[in-house]
Design an enzyme around this catalytic site. Structure first.
Site, PDB file in Angstrom:
ATOM      1  CE1 TYR A  80      -4.156   1.848   0.544  1.00 55.69           C
ATOM      2  CE2 TYR A  80      -2.677   3.308   1.755  1.00 55.69           C
ATOM      3  CZ  TYR A  80      -3.899   3.077   1.135  1.00 55.69           C
ATOM      4  OH  TYR A  80      -4.850   4.049   1.099  1.00 55.69           O
ATOM      5  CG  PHE A 132      -8.877  16.069 -24.241  1.00 60.20           C
ATOM      6  CD1 PHE A 132      -9.056  15.545 -25.508  1.00 60.20           C
ATOM      7  CD2 PHE A 132      -9.226  15.290 -23.149  1.00 60.20           C
ATOM      8  CE1 PHE A 132      -9.571  14.261 -25.675  1.00 60.20           C
ATOM      9  CE2 PHE A 132      -9.733  14.011 -23.314  1.00 60.20           C
ATOM     10  CZ  PHE A 132      -9.906  13.493 -24.577  1.00 60.20           C
ATOM     11  CB  THR A 133     -13.776  16.195 -23.942  1.00 53.90           C
ATOM     12  OG1 THR A 133     -12.938  15.049 -23.790  1.00 53.90           O
ATOM     13  CG2 THR A 133     -14.189  16.327 -25.398  1.00 53.90           C
ATOM     14  CG  ASP A 223      -2.730  16.721 -21.678  1.00 53.26           C
ATOM     15  OD1 ASP A 223      -2.129  15.639 -21.771  1.00 53.26           O
ATOM     16  OD2 ASP A 223      -3.979  16.800 -21.692  1.00 53.26           O
ATOM     17  CE  LYS A 266      -5.465   9.451 -25.356  1.00 55.15           C
ATOM     18  NZ  LYS A 266      -5.936   9.716 -26.690  1.00 55.15           N
ATOM     19  NE  ARG A 389     -13.611  13.432 -29.782  1.00 53.16           N
ATOM     20  CZ  ARG A 389     -13.476  13.127 -28.491  1.00 53.16           C
ATOM     21  NH1 ARG A 389     -12.304  12.840 -27.984  1.00 53.16           N
ATOM     22  NH2 ARG A 389     -14.501  13.106 -27.694  1.00 53.16           N
ATOM     23  CG  PHE A 455     -18.589  12.748 -26.347  1.00 49.07           C
ATOM     24  CD1 PHE A 455     -18.448  13.963 -25.705  1.00 49.07           C
ATOM     25  CD2 PHE A 455     -17.647  11.758 -26.108  1.00 49.07           C
ATOM     26  CE1 PHE A 455     -17.380  14.198 -24.852  1.00 49.07           C
ATOM     27  CE2 PHE A 455     -16.573  11.978 -25.256  1.00 49.07           C
ATOM     28  CZ  PHE A 455     -16.450  13.205 -24.616  1.00 49.07           C
TER      29      PHE A 455
HETATM   30  N1  F0G Z   1      -5.537  14.751 -22.197  1.00 50.18           N
HETATM   31  C1  F0G Z   1      -5.499  14.317 -23.473  1.00 50.18           C
HETATM   32  C2  F0G Z   1      -4.743  15.093 -24.497  1.00 50.18           C
HETATM   33  C3  F0G Z   1      -6.167  13.140 -23.819  1.00 50.18           C
HETATM   34  O1  F0G Z   1      -6.129  12.718 -25.074  1.00 50.18           O
HETATM   35  C4  F0G Z   1      -6.872  12.424 -22.816  1.00 50.18           C
HETATM   36  C5  F0G Z   1      -7.635  11.240 -23.148  1.00 50.18           C
HETATM   37  C6  F0G Z   1      -6.862  12.918 -21.516  1.00 50.18           C
HETATM   38  C7  F0G Z   1      -6.176  14.093 -21.237  1.00 50.18           C
HETATM   39  C8  F0G Z   1      -7.582  12.198 -20.400  1.00 50.18           C
HETATM   40  O2  F0G Z   1      -6.885  11.058 -20.065  1.00 50.18           O
HETATM   41  O3  F0G Z   1      -8.504   9.195 -20.584  1.00 50.18           O
HETATM   42  O4  F0G Z   1      -6.532   8.823 -19.089  1.00 50.18           O
HETATM   43  O5  F0G Z   1      -8.449  10.181 -18.327  1.00 50.18           O
HETATM   44  N2  F0G Z   1      -8.008  10.929 -24.318  1.00 50.18           N
HETATM   45  C9  F0G Z   1      -8.763   9.743 -24.668  1.00 50.18           C
HETATM   46  C10 F0G Z   1      -9.063   9.726 -26.137  1.00 50.18           C
HETATM   47  C11 F0G Z   1      -9.983   9.535 -23.863  1.00 50.18           C
HETATM   48  O6  F0G Z   1      -9.756   8.781 -26.576  1.00 50.18           O
HETATM   49  O7  F0G Z   1      -8.592  10.579 -26.904  1.00 50.18           O
HETATM   50  P1  F0G Z   1      -7.640   9.732 -19.488  1.00 50.18           P
END
Ligand code: F0G
Length: 482
Positions: A80, A132-133, A223, A266, A389, A455
């Site tokens: 832990y 980013f979303t 990021d 990623k 997108r 989405f």
């Molecule tokens: N920032 C970027 C540039 C991303 O592409 C993503 C995730 C995140 C933050 C969030 O990271 O998913 O680990 O919480 N992109 C995914 C996509 C969801 O399908 O493009 P996460």
């Protein structure tokens, strides 16, 4: 030295890995694909993976792991607190980014939550190259707003510009003059700008942003979720970096930032995330939120096995053969589609191939979600799952009106080391057929519309029975084949 392999005079990319473990795939008949799409409410997020032939939804958490990564998972130290696994990950990050402090999170958006809660207050303005979303949602949830300052070229679908993810430095300076640096908790740069086609920024641009941040004592946050692709493009496209190694570029880039956060779904080709921090006092401001939202400071919600895989994955990301594979396959796909007159985002970026649905389906108005319709149509046509997108991925304005997105894209992600070139060729073939029959495709309307991040869970239906017509045409052209 660039070390990119092609064969046969043509620009056919050569895989620098071999397949060791495989997963069986199914390709359902077109009639079943129509049924599955209808059941999924015309939302590719709601499809069952068993019904998908090529899963090009995302590159997140679905990259192929290497034998070294899988081997490392066996030596995970499951405790832990104070696990050696954590120390290995922390040391790897320190070696790559040169930053002393690290906070683990369960994925990228969790890092965004911690950052937004720590720095964003009502009235804050966060300048960024592009949103980013999940980033935008966390900032607005904490009362802030975002300002997108990507260069004008970044929003042109087709372009020759090598770094469409660059920030407009003049716009940044103007924004700071207008609102005052006090309102700005940090400047955010996103590597491999996700929503505008996986487009990179240059090292030169980041240096110029650093200079502006220094002038106004602002934090610079990177990021780095899509950093692997961005590093490859810097090496390939930025003359001043051609003779630098990927490690050298990474270190120089990181030295310009105060905070680097990432999705390890990623970057590092596993599952997890984290925040690297240069200064101790900045680290201390965020630290207490980790046990509250993520888990203890030495795992942050991640499984130790995944942490070991990230450690090795990050090391492998410093290898040009590894990081070139995605961009080379994407570039092949973009070039082949362009040759056939199919509108795609250029230059080819990272993450995936992006089809310009606004032009592909120019007869569908934005309010009927052309990119969503194209995603549904391509699944029916080929069992290929992409991601909308465009306007569907936006949130409505406070008055309930649609907020039309700058671009209507269908993203076909190419997860790293997953697909063979013949699968990519199959996708090109089905997209071409769909393009020839594009007039059959019509729009979609919501039947269920969630208030945030609609989405993910929203359900839609076609505005007319166009999908049945598409299936009929498929049978006419392909006979009994799948
Ligand atoms: N920032 C970027 C540039 C991303 O592409 C993503 C995730 C995140 C933050 C969030 O990271 O998913 O680990 O919480 N992109 C995914 C996509 C969801 O399908 O493009 P996460």
């Amino acid at each position: 030295m660039a070390n990119i392999k092609f064969f046969s005079g043509e620009q056919v990319p050569l895989e620098m890995h071999k397949v060791k473990i495989v997963q069986k795939l199914d390709l359902l008949p077109v009639e079943h694909r129509l049924e599955a799409m209808t059941e999924a409410g015309n939302n590719t997020f709601l499809l069952n993976n068993k019904d998908v032939y090529l899963d090009m939804l995302t590159d997140s958490g679905v990259n192929a792991m290497s034998d070294r990564q899988q081997g490392a998972m066996f030596i995970a130290d499951d405790s832990y607190a104070g696990s050696e696994t954590f120390n290995r990950l922390k040391n790897q990050l320190k070696e790559i980014f040169g930053m002393d402090f690290f906070l683990p999170t369960h994925q990228g958006r969790a890092a965004e939550n911690i950052l937004a809660r720590t720095f964003v207050t009502p009235g804050s303005i966060v300048p960024m190259n592009y949103h980013f979303t999940t980033t935008k949602s966390h900032i607005t949830l904490n009362g802030g707003t975002i300002e997108e300052l990507v260069i004008d070229e970044g929003l042109k679908v087709t372009s020759e510009h090598p770094f469409k993810g660059n920030m407009d430095i003049e716009k940044l300076s103007e924004l700071i003059e207008t609102h005052g640096a006090d309102k700005i908790p940090f400047v955010r740069m996103e590597a491999g700008t996700n929503l505008i086609g996986g487009q990179p920024f240059s090292l030169e641009n980041l240096k110029a942003i650093r200079a502006v941040c220094d002038k106004h004592s602002l934090l610079l946050v990177l990021d780095a979720s899509l950093l692997a692709d961005n590093l490859y493009f810097i090496k390939q496209r930025e003359a001043a970096c051609r003779h630098m190694s990927i490690r050298e570029i990474t270190l120089e880039l990181a030295s310009l930032c105060d905070i680097i956060y990432f999705s390890a779904r990623k970057l590092g080709c596993a599952r997890g995330g984290g925040i690297c921090i240069k200064e101790e006092q900045v680290y201390n401001r965020m630290r207490e939120l980790i046990p509250l939202f993520e888990g203890f400071l030495t795992y942050g919600g991640m499984s130790v096995k995944e942490m070991e895989a990230i450690t090795v994955g990050l090391d492998e990301t410093m290898d040009e053969d590894m990081i070139s594979q995605g961009p080379l396959f994407i570039s092949y796909m973009v070039d082949e589609l362009s040759k056939r007159g199919i509108p795609v985002v250029t230059p080819a970026g990272g993450l995936g191939c992006h089809i310009n649905a606004m032009e592909f389906l120019s007869h569908i108005p934005q309010k009927e979600y052309p990119a969503g319709a194209l995603a549904a149509a391509l699944y029916i046509a080929g069992g290929i799952r992409g991601m909308e997108r465009g306007t569907l991925s936006e949130q409505r304005n406070p008055d309930g009106s649609e907020r039309f997105s700058d671009m209507e894209l269908l993203r076909l992600a190419v997860p790293r080391r997953v697909f063979t070139l013949s699968q990519i060729k199959y996708a090109i073939d089905r997209i071409t057929w769909l393009y020839e029959n594009r007039k059959l495709v019509e729009g979609l309307v919501f039947t269920e519309e969630p208030a945030t991040l609609r989405f993910f869970l929203g359900r839609l239906e076609p505005v007319s029975p166009w999908q049945e017509k598409l299936v009929k045409q498929f049978r006419k052209d392909f006979g009994n084949s799948l």
